[in-house]
Design a protein around this motif. Structure first.
Motif, PDB file in Angstrom:
ATOM      1  N   LEU A   1      42.056  30.777   4.375  1.00  0.00           N
ATOM      2  CA  LEU A   1      40.688  30.482   3.969  1.00  0.00           C
ATOM      3  C   LEU A   1      40.363  29.076   4.444  1.00  0.00           C
ATOM      4  CD1 LEU A   1      38.085  31.104   2.356  1.00  0.00           C
ATOM      5  CD2 LEU A   1      39.229  30.084   0.380  1.00  0.00           C
ATOM      6  N   GLU A   2      39.446  28.964   5.375  1.00  0.00           N
ATOM      7  CA  GLU A   2      39.028  27.664   5.874  1.00  0.00           C
ATOM      8  C   GLU A   2      37.736  27.261   5.180  1.00  0.00           C
ATOM      9  OE1 GLU A   2      38.732  27.603  10.086  1.00  0.00           O
ATOM     10  OE2 GLU A   2      40.829  28.153  10.438  1.00  0.00           O
ATOM     11  N   MET A   3      37.685  26.024   4.714  1.00  0.00           N
ATOM     12  CA  MET A   3      36.511  25.554   3.997  1.00  0.00           C
ATOM     13  C   MET A   3      36.080  24.209   4.547  1.00  0.00           C
ATOM     14  SD  MET A   3      36.046  24.936  -0.117  1.00  0.00           S
ATOM     15  CE  MET A   3      36.427  26.645  -0.451  1.00  0.00           C
ATOM     16  N   ASP A   4      34.823  24.133   4.923  1.00  0.00           N
ATOM     17  CA  ASP A   4      34.248  22.880   5.393  1.00  0.00           C
ATOM     18  C   ASP A   4      33.099  22.507   4.464  1.00  0.00           C
ATOM     19  OD1 ASP A   4      35.885  22.692   7.720  1.00  0.00           O
ATOM     20  OD2 ASP A   4      34.634  24.215   8.674  1.00  0.00           O
ATOM     21  N   TYR A   5      32.925  21.225   4.230  1.00  0.00           N
ATOM     22  CA  TYR A   5      31.833  20.798   3.364  1.00  0.00           C
ATOM     23  C   TYR A   5      31.239  19.499   3.887  1.00  0.00           C
ATOM     24  CZ  TYR A   5      34.888  17.219   1.372  1.00  0.00           C
ATOM     25  OH  TYR A   5      35.705  16.131   1.216  1.00  0.00           O
ATOM     26  N   SER A   6      30.011  19.273   3.461  1.00  0.00           N
ATOM     27  CA  SER A   6      29.356  18.007   3.778  1.00  0.00           C
ATOM     28  C   SER A   6      28.470  17.625   2.603  1.00  0.00           C
ATOM     29  CB  SER A   6      28.506  18.128   5.052  1.00  0.00           C
ATOM     30  OG  SER A   6      27.476  19.094   4.873  1.00  0.00           O
ATOM     31  N   VAL A   7      28.293  16.326   2.416  1.00  0.00           N
ATOM     32  CA  VAL A   7      27.481  15.814   1.320  1.00  0.00           C
ATOM     33  C   VAL A   7      26.346  14.975   1.895  1.00  0.00           C
ATOM     34  CG1 VAL A   7      27.453  14.424  -0.784  1.00  0.00           C
ATOM     35  CG2 VAL A   7      29.489  15.769  -0.209  1.00  0.00           C
ATOM     36  N   LEU A   8      25.128  15.263   1.411  1.00  0.00           N
ATOM     37  CA  LEU A   8      23.955  14.517   1.862  1.00  0.00           C
ATOM     38  C   LEU A   8      23.322  13.822   0.663  1.00  0.00           C
ATOM     39  CD1 LEU A   8      21.844  13.769   4.021  1.00  0.00           C
ATOM     40  CD2 LEU A   8      20.636  15.894   3.425  1.00  0.00           C
ATOM     41  N   ILE A   9      23.211  12.470   0.752  1.00  0.00           N
ATOM     42  CA  ILE A   9      22.587  11.682  -0.311  1.00  0.00           C
ATOM     43  C   ILE A   9      21.511  10.819   0.348  1.00  0.00           C
ATOM     44  CG2 ILE A   9      22.967  10.035  -2.186  1.00  0.00           C
ATOM     45  CD1 ILE A   9      25.935  10.832  -2.098  1.00  0.00           C
ATOM     46  N   PRO A  10      20.260  11.299   0.332  1.00  0.00           N
ATOM     47  CA  PRO A  10      19.217  10.554   1.053  1.00  0.00           C
ATOM     48  C   PRO A  10      18.999   9.142   0.535  1.00  0.00           C
ATOM     49  CG  PRO A  10      18.496  12.797   0.557  1.00  0.00           C
ATOM     50  CD  PRO A  10      19.770  12.570  -0.197  1.00  0.00           C
ATOM     51  N   THR A  11      18.916   8.984  -0.787  1.00  0.00           N
ATOM     52  CA  THR A  11      18.642   7.653  -1.324  1.00  0.00           C
ATOM     53  C   THR A  11      19.402   7.410  -2.622  1.00  0.00           C
ATOM     54  OG1 THR A  11      16.720   8.439  -2.582  1.00  0.00           O
ATOM     55  CG2 THR A  11      16.311   7.610  -0.348  1.00  0.00           C
ATOM     56  N   ILE A  12      19.707   6.133  -2.867  1.00  0.00           N
ATOM     57  CA  ILE A  12      20.293   5.685  -4.129  1.00  0.00           C
ATOM     58  C   ILE A  12      19.534   4.454  -4.568  1.00  0.00           C
ATOM     59  CG2 ILE A  12      22.338   4.761  -5.289  1.00  0.00           C
ATOM     60  CD1 ILE A  12      24.063   6.276  -3.309  1.00  0.00           C
ATOM     61  N   ASP A  13      19.033   4.472  -5.802  1.00  0.00           N
ATOM     62  CA  ASP A  13      18.313   3.324  -6.327  1.00  0.00           C
ATOM     63  C   ASP A  13      19.173   2.690  -7.414  1.00  0.00           C
ATOM     64  OD1 ASP A  13      16.534   1.431  -7.126  1.00  0.00           O
ATOM     65  OD2 ASP A  13      15.132   2.826  -8.101  1.00  0.00           O
ATOM     66  N   ALA A  14      19.884   1.617  -7.060  1.00  0.00           N
ATOM     67  CA  ALA A  14      20.782   0.945  -7.991  1.00  0.00           C
ATOM     68  C   ALA A  14      20.181  -0.393  -8.397  1.00  0.00           C
ATOM     69  CB  ALA A  14      22.148   0.742  -7.356  1.00  0.00           C
ATOM     70  N   VAL A  15      20.006  -0.562  -9.714  1.00  0.00           N
ATOM     71  CA  VAL A  15      19.432  -1.804 -10.236  1.00  0.00           C
ATOM     72  C   VAL A  15      20.529  -2.567 -10.976  1.00  0.00           C
ATOM     73  CG1 VAL A  15      17.699  -2.821 -11.756  1.00  0.00           C
ATOM     74  CG2 VAL A  15      17.165  -0.722 -10.471  1.00  0.00           C
ATOM     75  N   GLY A  16      20.786  -3.777 -10.541  1.00  0.00           N
ATOM     76  CA  GLY A  16      21.775  -4.621 -11.199  1.00  0.00           C
ATOM     77  C   GLY A  16      23.194  -4.105 -11.063  1.00  0.00           C
TER      78      GLY A  16
END
Length: 596
Positions: free
Chosen positions: A45-60
Motif C-alpha cells: 500500500l503506497e500512500m502519498d500526502y501533501s499539506v496546504l496551509i495558505p495563511t497563518i495569522d499569529a499574534v504575539g
C-alpha cells in the motif's frame, strides 16, 4: 478495549490534532507501508500526502509562521521543544488541507481533509486557554464526511508532548489536566449506500500523565510485533505487556456524553434499512478502572426482512487492578506458557451488563420458511467479589422472555408443550449465589424459573465445606475442593399458576373424562407413591398430605425443605450411593413440607 483512551474521550483531541498533527502523518515513514489482506498474501500500500496551509495569522507568537507551518504539516518531533514552550496571544489558521493518495495494486484512491478555522487563544508556556475548529470535512472517492464545530479549554500542548515522551516532563508522575470543557457539534456522513446524522459529544475533563514508553519506542515495539507475525519474540512481548500495563493507569476522564446517530441506506440486497443509536454515555475512567458504557435506543430495521431493537444496554465497569498487577509482574521475556499459567489472573473483574426492551424479528438462518421472534423485557448479569479471576458473588436474571415455541424441531420439551396447546411462552429466571469465606459456605439465594400463567419453581439452599481452593489456580486443587463440598440444606417452592389445569384438561380430553374428577384420583396416586417410596419414614405422612393438597388443587403452593442431619451435609459419596438406591438419602435428612 482501547489501550490509550476510550474513543469518545479522544474526540476532543481532534481539535488539537491540527496543531499537533495527531490527524496528520507525523513522519515521512508513513508514505509507504504494507497491510495484510489475508494471513499469507501481503499487498503493498503506497500512500502519498501533501499539506496546504495558505495563511497563518499569529499574534504575539514566539514562533514564526514558517515554524508553525512545519508543525501543522506534521513535523512534530522535530519541533517538539519549541512547541512545548509556545507563547501567543492568538493563532488563527483559516484552512488546512490534507490531500492523500493511496495506491494498492492497480487501484488508486484519493481523499481530501479540510480543517476550517483553527483558533488558539491565550497560549502561555505551551498551554492554550482555548482551542477551536469551525469544522472538518473529508471528501473521498466514495464518501463525504462533515464534522461541525468543536472546542475545548485549557488545552495543554506541552502536556500532550510530555505524555508521549516527545519532551521532558520534568519528573511528572501525577495525572494532570490535558483539556476541559469539550463541546463537539456532530456532523454528517454521506455515501452512495448510506447517509448518517452524527450527534455531538461533550466531556468536562481529560487528565493524563507521561507514559513510561515514549511514542518512538511504542512505534518500534508495534513494528517489531508486526514484523514478527504470529511468532512474536518473547522479549518483544515482554516489552509490550509492560507498556500496556502502564497505559491502563495513565488516563482519567469525566463522564462523556454522545448524542447518538441515525443512518439510512440500503443493505447488500438493495433493501432500505435504518440503523440508529439514540445516545451513549461513558462513565468516568480512572486508572485501572474501565468505565461503564450505557447505550439507549438501539435499532436496526431492514424493510421487508426484519428488525432488531433494544431500549437500553449497559456494560458495567471493569476493575483491571488484578490484570495490571499480573502484567507488571511479567518477566522480561514472555512465552506462551506464561500466558497459559496466568490466564485466570489476566481476567478483569467485570461487573456485568444489563439490557431492557429487546425485540427480535429476523429470518431463521436454518429454516427459510420460519422466523426468529422473541422479546426480553429485562436481562441483568451482576458479578462481584472476584477471586483468581472468578466472581464469587453473582446474580443473573431475566424477565418477560416472550417467544413463540418453534414447531417441527423434534425437541421433546417443545413437542410436549405444543401438545398441551401452549404455543407461546412468557417466562423469566434468576440464578443468584454468593460464597462466604469465613463460614466456607455458598449461599444459593435463588434458582428460579417462572412461566406467566403456568408455574414458578424456586430453589434456595446452602452448600457447605466450600473452601477457598474451589477458586484455586491449581486445577487439581480446585477439582479436589469441588469433590469435598456438601449440601447442607435445600428449600423448594413450587407455585401452580395454571399449568396443572392445562395438563389435566389435555389428559381428560384424551380419556373423555371431566378434569375435576381426575384431580382427586391423581392426588391420591401421588400421595401413595410418596409414602411408599419413603418406606415408613417419619416425614412420609406429612409430605404425602402436602403433595395431595397441591395436586388436588386445594393448595396452589407446595413448599418442601430438606436439611442434612449431620455436618457438613450430603457429600459426593452420598449422592453416588443414591444413584443405585435413592432411599439411602432418607435416613440422612430431615424433610418438612407445607401446602397452602
Amino acid at each position: 478495549m482501547s489501550i490509550i483512551a476510550p474513543t469518545p474521550a479522544r474526540l476532543p483531541i481532534l481539535a488539537a490534532a491540527c496543531l499537533l498533527s495527531v490527524a496528520l502523518p507525523a513522519t515521512a515513514g508513513l508514505a509507504k507501508d504494507k497491510v495484510k489482506v489475508t494471513d499469507d498474501e501481503p499487498v503493498a500500500l503506497e500512500m502519498d500526502y501533501s499539506v496546504l496551509i495558505p495563511t497563518i495569522d499569529a499574534v504575539g507568537s514566539n514562533l514564526d509562521n514558517a515554524q508553525l507551518s512545519q508543525i501543522l504539516s506534521g513535523e512534530i518531533v522535530e519541533n517538539a521543544e519549541a512547541l512545548s514552550g509556545l507563547e501567543a496571544t492568538s493563532i488563527s489558521v483559516p484552512e488546512i488541507t490534507l490531500s492523500i493518495t493511496s495506491k494498492s495494486d492497480d487501484e488508486t484512491q484519493d481523499a481530501t481533509i479540510t480543517f476550517s478555522d483553527l483558533v488558539l487563544e491565550d497560549v502561555i508556556d505551551g498551554k492554550a486557554g482555548s482551542i477551536s475548529l469551525s469544522g472538518i470535512n473529508l471528501l473521498a472517492d466514495d464518501a463525504d464526511f462533515y464534522f461541525g464545530a468543536m472546542s475545548a479549554n485549557n488545552f495543554d500542548i506541552a502536556g500532550v508532548l510530555g505524555l508521549y515522551g516527545l519532551v521532558d516532563a520534568a519528573g511528572q508522575t501525577d495525572l494532570e489536566t490535558i483539556y476541559t470543557d469539550l463541546v463537539s457539534e456532530g456532523g454528517t456522513l454521506t455515501s452512495e449506500d448510506v447517509t448518517c446524522n452524527i450527534g455531538g459529544v461533550t466531556g468536562a475533563e481529560f487528565k493524563a500523565r507521561p507514559l513510561k514508553t515514549s511514542l518512538v519506542e511504542m512505534m518500534a515495539i508495534g513494528q517489531a510485533m508486526e514484523d514478527e507475525g504470529e511468532d512474536v519474540d518473547p522479549a518483544t512481548m515482554g516489552q509490550f505487556l509492560k507498556m500496556y500495563a502502564d497505559i491502563l493507569t495513565a488516563f482519567e476522564t469525566s463522564e462523556v456524553n454522545f448524542e447518538g446517530f441515525d443512518c439510512n441506506g440500503v443493505d447488500e440486497d438493495g433493501r432500505p434499512m435504518t440503523f440508529a443509536v439514540a445516545g451513549m454515555t461513558m462513565g468516568g475512567m480512572t486508572p485501572g478502572i474501565y468505565p461503564s458504557i450505557a447505550m439507549d435506543g438501539f435499532n436496526v430495521v431492514v424493510e421487508g426482512d426484519g428488525a432488531f431493537t433494544m431500549d437500553s444496554l449497559v456494560i458495567k465497569p471493569m476493575d483491571l487492578t488484578s490484570t495490571i498487577a499480573t502484567l507488571q509482574a511479567a518477566p522480561d521475556e514472555v512465552s506462551e506458557a506464561w500466558f497459559e499459567d496466568n490466564a485466570r489472573a489476566l481476567i478483569p473483574a467485570m461487573e456485568g451488563l444489563s439490557l431492557a426492551g429487546l425485540d427480535i424479528d429476523i429470518p431463521d438462518p436454518d429454516n427459510e420458511d420460519a422466523r426468529i421472534q422473541a422479546k426480553v423485557g429485562a436481562f441483568d448479569i451482576s458479578l462481584a467479589s472476584y477471586l483468581n479471576g472468578i466472581p464469587t458473588d453473582f446474580d443473573v436474571s431475566a424477565s418477560q422472555i416472550q417467544a413463540a415455541i418453534p414447531q417441527g424441531t423434534g425437541d421433546e420439551t417443545f413437542e410436549q408443550l405444543i401438545s398441551l396447546g401452549i404455543t407461546d411462552i412468557n417466562a423469566g429466571f434468576r440464578l443468584a449465589a454468593a460464597w462466604d469465606a469465613q463460614s466456607q459456605t455458598v449461599a444459593i439465594e435463588e434458582v428460579s424459573v417462572t412461566g406467566v400463567d403456568l408455574a414458578t419453581v424456586f430453589l434456595a439452599g446452602t452448600i457447605a465445606n466450600a473452601t477457598e481452593d474451589l477458586f484455586a489456580l491449581d486445577m487439581d486443587a480446585s477439582v479436589a475442593a469441588g469433590m469435598a463440598v456438601a449440601v447442607q440444606n435445600l428449600d423448594l417452592t413450587v407455585t401452580d399458576a395454571g399449568l396443572s389445569d392445562i395438563i389435566l384438561a389435555a389428559v381428560a380430553a384424551e380419556q373423555g373424562a371431566d378434569p375435576a374428577t381426575l384431580r382427586p384420583v391423581f392426588a391420591g396416586l401421588a400421595q401413595g407413591s410418596v409414602i411408599g417410596m419413603m418406606a415408613g419414614a417419619a416425614d412420609a405422612a406429612k409430605l404425602g398430605e402436602a403433595i395431595n393438597a397441591f395436586v388436588s388443587g386445594n393448595a396452589r403452593t407446595l413448599m418442601i425443605g430438606i436439611e442434612a442431619k449431620s455436618a457438613p451435609g450430603l457429600g459426593m459419596m452420598d449422592f453416588m450411593e443414591a444413584e443405585d438406591d435413592p432411599t439411602t438419602l432418607l435416613g440422612k435428612v430431615n424433610i418438612s413440607a407445607e401446602a397452602k
